[in-house]
Design a protein around this motif. Sequence first.
Motif, PDB file in Angstrom:
ATOM      1  N   LEU A  59      -0.177  -5.426   8.023  1.00  0.00           N
ATOM      2  CA  LEU A  59      -0.001  -5.266   9.474  1.00  0.00           C
ATOM      3  C   LEU A  59      -0.229  -6.592  10.190  1.00  0.00           C
ATOM      4  N   ASP A  60      -1.149  -7.411   9.668  1.00  0.00           N
ATOM      5  CA  ASP A  60      -1.405  -8.727  10.256  1.00  0.00           C
ATOM      6  C   ASP A  60      -0.295  -9.725   9.929  1.00  0.00           C
ATOM      7  N   ALA A  61       0.511  -9.428   8.894  1.00  0.00           N
ATOM      8  CA  ALA A  61       1.542 -10.362   8.427  1.00  0.00           C
ATOM      9  C   ALA A  61       2.876 -10.198   9.145  1.00  0.00           C
ATOM     10  N   GLY A  62       3.031  -9.141   9.926  1.00  0.00           N
ATOM     11  CA  GLY A  62       4.311  -8.925  10.593  1.00  0.00           C
ATOM     12  C   GLY A  62       4.246  -7.783  11.577  1.00  0.00           C
ATOM     13  N   ASP A  63       5.363  -7.498  12.183  1.00  0.00           N
ATOM     14  CA  ASP A  63       5.451  -6.446  13.187  1.00  0.00           C
ATOM     15  C   ASP A  63       5.874  -5.144  12.505  1.00  0.00           C
ATOM     16  N   TYR A  64       4.918  -4.496  11.855  1.00  0.00           N
ATOM     17  CA  TYR A  64       5.198  -3.269  11.100  1.00  0.00           C
ATOM     18  C   TYR A  64       4.528  -2.078  11.771  1.00  0.00           C
ATOM     19  N   ASP A  65       5.180  -0.929  11.687  1.00  0.00           N
ATOM     20  CA  ASP A  65       4.592   0.306  12.200  1.00  0.00           C
ATOM     21  C   ASP A  65       3.531   0.832  11.244  1.00  0.00           C
ATOM     22  N   LEU A  66       3.815   0.676   9.949  1.00  0.00           N
ATOM     23  CA  LEU A  66       2.878   1.125   8.923  1.00  0.00           C
ATOM     24  C   LEU A  66       2.752   0.057   7.846  1.00  0.00           C
ATOM     25  N   GLY A  67       1.536  -0.095   7.333  1.00  0.00           N
ATOM     26  CA  GLY A  67       1.293  -0.984   6.212  1.00  0.00           C
ATOM     27  C   GLY A  67       0.961  -0.166   4.982  1.00  0.00           C
ATOM     28  N   VAL A  68       1.521  -0.572   3.840  1.00  0.00           N
ATOM     29  CA  VAL A  68       1.275   0.108   2.575  1.00  0.00           C
ATOM     30  C   VAL A  68       0.623  -0.880   1.616  1.00  0.00           C
ATOM     31  N   GLY A  69      -0.461  -0.456   1.019  1.00  0.00           N
ATOM     32  CA  GLY A  69      -1.119  -1.247  -0.014  1.00  0.00           C
ATOM     33  C   GLY A  69      -1.207  -0.441  -1.286  1.00  0.00           C
ATOM     34  N   LEU A  70      -0.871  -1.078  -2.396  1.00  0.00           N
ATOM     35  CA  LEU A  70      -0.963  -0.432  -3.710  1.00  0.00           C
ATOM     36  C   LEU A  70      -1.814  -1.308  -4.610  1.00  0.00           C
ATOM     37  N   GLU A  71      -2.695  -0.691  -5.356  1.00  0.00           N
ATOM     38  CA  GLU A  71      -3.568  -1.447  -6.248  1.00  0.00           C
ATOM     39  C   GLU A  71      -3.770  -0.671  -7.538  1.00  0.00           C
ATOM     40  N   GLY A  72      -3.610  -1.374  -8.639  1.00  0.00           N
ATOM     41  CA  GLY A  72      -3.907  -0.799  -9.945  1.00  0.00           C
ATOM     42  C   GLY A  72      -5.240  -1.326 -10.426  1.00  0.00           C
ATOM     43  N   GLY A  73      -5.963  -0.497 -11.098  1.00  0.00           N
ATOM     44  CA  GLY A  73      -7.263  -0.903 -11.614  1.00  0.00           C
ATOM     45  C   GLY A  73      -7.572  -0.175 -12.897  1.00  0.00           C
ATOM     46  N   VAL A  74      -8.775  -0.398 -13.385  1.00  0.00           N
ATOM     47  CA  VAL A  74      -9.267   0.317 -14.561  1.00  0.00           C
ATOM     48  C   VAL A  74     -10.652   0.855 -14.237  1.00  0.00           C
ATOM     49  N   ALA A  75     -11.004   1.960 -14.864  1.00  0.00           N
ATOM     50  CA  ALA A  75     -12.303   2.560 -14.583  1.00  0.00           C
ATOM     51  C   ALA A  75     -12.716   3.501 -15.700  1.00  0.00           C
ATOM     52  N   GLU A  76     -14.008   3.636 -15.836  1.00  0.00           N
ATOM     53  CA  GLU A  76     -14.583   4.703 -16.645  1.00  0.00           C
ATOM     54  C   GLU A  76     -14.492   5.957 -15.781  1.00  0.00           C
ATOM     55  N   VAL A  77     -14.257   7.096 -16.386  1.00  0.00           N
ATOM     56  CA  VAL A  77     -14.123   8.347 -15.655  1.00  0.00           C
ATOM     57  C   VAL A  77     -15.206   9.302 -16.138  1.00  0.00           C
ATOM     58  N   ASP A  78     -16.002   9.823 -15.202  1.00  0.00           N
ATOM     59  CA  ASP A  78     -17.051  10.777 -15.577  1.00  0.00           C
ATOM     60  C   ASP A  78     -16.460  11.940 -16.352  1.00  0.00           C
ATOM     61  N   GLY A  79     -17.063  12.270 -17.457  1.00  0.00           N
ATOM     62  CA  GLY A  79     -16.639  13.415 -18.249  1.00  0.00           C
ATOM     63  C   GLY A  79     -15.554  13.114 -19.262  1.00  0.00           C
ATOM     64  N   ALA A  80     -15.094  11.860 -19.330  1.00  0.00           N
ATOM     65  CA  ALA A  80     -14.029  11.493 -20.272  1.00  0.00           C
ATOM     66  C   ALA A  80     -14.417  10.190 -20.956  1.00  0.00           C
ATOM     67  N   ASP A  81     -14.134  10.102 -22.234  1.00  0.00           N
ATOM     68  CA  ASP A  81     -14.408   8.875 -22.975  1.00  0.00           C
ATOM     69  C   ASP A  81     -13.283   7.874 -22.772  1.00  0.00           C
TER      70      ASP A  81
END
Length: 172
Positions: A59-81
């Motif tokens: 939104l700070d980079a241009g004149d947009y009505d909506l900003g979309v952010g996508l992020e991939g990550g990794v994580a340990e998940v409770d209850g799963a190995d």
Amino acid sequence: MRVGVGSTNPVKRSATESALGDLPGASVESVAVASGVSEQPVGEPETVRGAENRAHNILDAGDYDLGVGLEGGVAEVDGADGLFLLMWAAVTDGKRTGLGAGPRLRLPDAIATRVRDGEELGPVMDDVLGMDGVAEKQGAAGALTGGIIDRESALEQAVAGAFGPFVTEFYE
């Protein structure tokens, strides 16, 4: 409606366009913005923060009505190995923010070990698959499911969920 995606990755732009479907008057543009998190986000909080930061920064980079952010990550998940690949999306108009998540996929132990040792998932997948730019193609999601899902469809689900507050009245 002008929608900015906080990344120049063509898969992220395409996932956003697919999530919007035939929404009248919507146009999507991609701009590189900082995520404010590490190159390989670890844990749900850092991954969500990266998506939110990208959405606000676009939104700070241009004149947009909506900003979309996508992020991939990794994580340990409770209850799963194991260590899991996860994807988060944020959509904001600057006042409110919607969040959505994609599927979680358990990483094979050999890949998880390398990521835990500090390598970024994208380059590890490039190495394992013997190709360049996996993140701009099928992604780890496509490779790990034999193409049953791919990165674009996984991210599309996350973006679609994050658009909820902007396309329904249930969040008011």
